[in-house]
Design a protein around this motif. Structure first.
Motif, PDB file in Angstrom:
ATOM      1  N   ALA A  47       0.863  -1.293  -0.090  1.00 52.38           N
ATOM      2  CA  ALA A  47      -0.052  -0.020   0.075  1.00 52.38           C
ATOM      3  C   ALA A  47       0.782   1.185  -0.068  1.00 52.38           C
ATOM      4  O   ALA A  47       0.448   2.065  -0.784  1.00 52.38           O
ATOM      5  N   ARG A  48       2.133   1.317   0.773  1.00 47.65           N
ATOM      6  CA  ARG A  48       2.928   2.695   0.964  1.00 47.65           C
ATOM      7  C   ARG A  48       3.548   2.536  -0.457  1.00 47.65           C
ATOM      8  O   ARG A  48       3.890   3.970  -0.769  1.00 47.65           O
ATOM      9  N   ILE A  49       4.143   1.538  -1.180  1.00 42.72           N
ATOM     10  CA  ILE A  49       4.658   1.678  -2.451  1.00 42.72           C
ATOM     11  C   ILE A  49       3.782   2.276  -3.479  1.00 42.72           C
ATOM     12  O   ILE A  49       3.837   3.384  -4.208  1.00 42.72           O
ATOM     13  N   LYS A  50       2.557   1.922  -3.572  1.00 42.66           N
ATOM     14  CA  LYS A  50       1.445   2.261  -4.320  1.00 42.66           C
ATOM     15  C   LYS A  50       1.323   3.627  -4.234  1.00 42.66           C
ATOM     16  O   LYS A  50       0.951   4.615  -5.071  1.00 42.66           O
ATOM     17  N   LYS A  51       1.145   4.311  -2.818  1.00 41.32           N
ATOM     18  CA  LYS A  51       0.824   5.682  -2.426  1.00 41.32           C
ATOM     19  C   LYS A  51       2.107   6.393  -3.081  1.00 41.32           C
ATOM     20  O   LYS A  51       1.982   7.637  -3.528  1.00 41.32           O
ATOM     21  N   VAL A  52       3.549   5.944  -3.109  1.00 37.36           N
ATOM     22  CA  VAL A  52       4.293   6.588  -3.595  1.00 37.36           C
ATOM     23  C   VAL A  52       4.257   7.069  -5.247  1.00 37.36           C
ATOM     24  O   VAL A  52       4.283   8.046  -5.732  1.00 37.36           O
ATOM     25  N   ILE A  53       3.919   5.858  -5.909  1.00 36.82           N
ATOM     26  CA  ILE A  53       3.593   6.126  -7.351  1.00 36.82           C
ATOM     27  C   ILE A  53       2.741   6.954  -7.403  1.00 36.82           C
ATOM     28  O   ILE A  53       2.370   7.805  -8.441  1.00 36.82           O
ATOM     29  N   ALA A  54       1.380   7.046  -6.728  1.00 32.06           N
ATOM     30  CA  ALA A  54       0.052   7.949  -6.850  1.00 32.06           C
ATOM     31  C   ALA A  54       0.586   9.037  -6.577  1.00 32.06           C
ATOM     32  O   ALA A  54      -0.269  10.232  -6.910  1.00 32.06           O
TER      33      ALA A  54
END
Length: 226
Positions: A47-54
Motif C-alpha cells: 500500500a505504501r509503495i502504491k501511494k508513492v507512485i500515486a
C-alpha cells in the motif's frame, strides 16, 4: 460454486514460466481451486509503495510505513515474518529510481475500471494492476500502470518481470484506452522489490506476447489434464 474457465494471475504466470513440472502442477491446482482463506502478505508495504507512485514519487508514505512497522507489536510467527520482510522491502524501495515522468507531470489515478484481465490463447490472464494512472502531456492523455511483487523466496528475474510489464501494457491497450489514450511503455511498471527492481515494458510487445502465448498454451493443456 461456479467453475471459472482456464485462468491464471499474471504473477502466477510469471512464476509458472520458470517452474519445475511439479510446481507448474501446483500452480494450476491453486488456480483451479483457490484458497478463499489465503493470507494476504505484506499489505502495508504494498500500500505504501502504491501511494508513492500515486503521489508523484513522494517517498514519505514509505518512510512513515517503516516507522509504523518498527513500532508495531507482533506476537504470532506470521506477523513477525511479515514485519521483517515488509521492513526490508520498504527500506530497499527507498533507493529505487522512480521514472522522472512521474515527478515532472501531473496525473490522476484511474479507478472503477471494470475489467481486470486480458485473454491470451483462450486463457484469462488476471492482470489486476495495483494502480492505473492517466498523465497529461501537451494536451494528450497517456496511460501507465503498476504491479508490485514482494517475495524473497520467489523473486522474479528480468524476463519474468518483462512478462508482467508487457501484460500491463497489453491490458491498458485493450481494456482501458477507449478514447484514444496512448500507452506509455516506460510507465508500465513491474516492481519486484527483491528481484530486478523496476522493469518497464518493451516499446514493441509482440515478441513477449508470443512468448506468453506459448506459456498460456501449456497452462491450458495442464488445466485440462488436472
Amino acid at each position: 460454486m461456479e467453475m471459472r474457465g482456464c485462468n491464471i494471475s499474471i504473477n502466477q504466470l510469471a512464476d509458472f514460466s520458470k517452474s519445475t513440472l511439479a510446481n507448474k502442477r501446483s500452480i494450476i491446482n491453486q488456480q483451479k481451486m483457490p484458497n478463499t482463506f489465503k493470507t494476504a502478505w505484506y499489505q502495508l508495504a504494498k500500500a505504501r509503495i502504491k501511494k508513492v507512485i500515486a503521489n508523484k514519487g513522494d517517498i514519505k508514505p514509505v518512510l512513515d510505513g517503516i516507522e509504523e512497522l518498527k513500532r508495531r507489536t507482533v506476537t504470532k510467527k506470521r506477523q513477525v515474518n511479515d514485519r521483517i520482510v515488509s521492513l526490508d522491502a520498504l527500506q530497499r524501495f527507498v533507493s529505487f529510481q522512480i521514472p522522472s515522468l512521474l515527478k515532472n507531470y501531473d496525473y490522476k489515478v484511474l479507478k472503477n475500471v471494470e475489467s481486470k484481465s486480458i485473454f491470451i490463447k483462450g486463457v484469462e490472464v488476471i492482470v489486476s494492476p495495483d494502480l492505473i494512472i492517466e498523465i497529461d502531456i501537451d494536451n494528450k492523455k497517456y496511460l501507465g500502470a503498476l504491479k508490485t511483487h514482494i517475495s524473497k523466496g520467489k523473486k522474479f528475474d528480468r524476463k519474468q518481470q518483462l512478462y508482467v510489464a508487457t501484460a500491463l501494457h497489453k491490458y491498458l491497450e485493450s481494456e482501458v484506452a477507449k478514447n484514444g489514450e496512448i500507452v506509455l511503455p516506460e510507465l508500465c511498471l513491474s516492481i519486484d522489490i527483491f528481484g530486478e527492481g523496476i522493469v518497464t515494458s518493451p516499446v514493441n510487445i509482440s515478441d513477449k506476447i508470443k512468448d506468453m502465448e506459448v506459456i498460456c498454451e501449456e497452462v491450458k493443456k495442464m488445466w485440462d489434464a488436472a
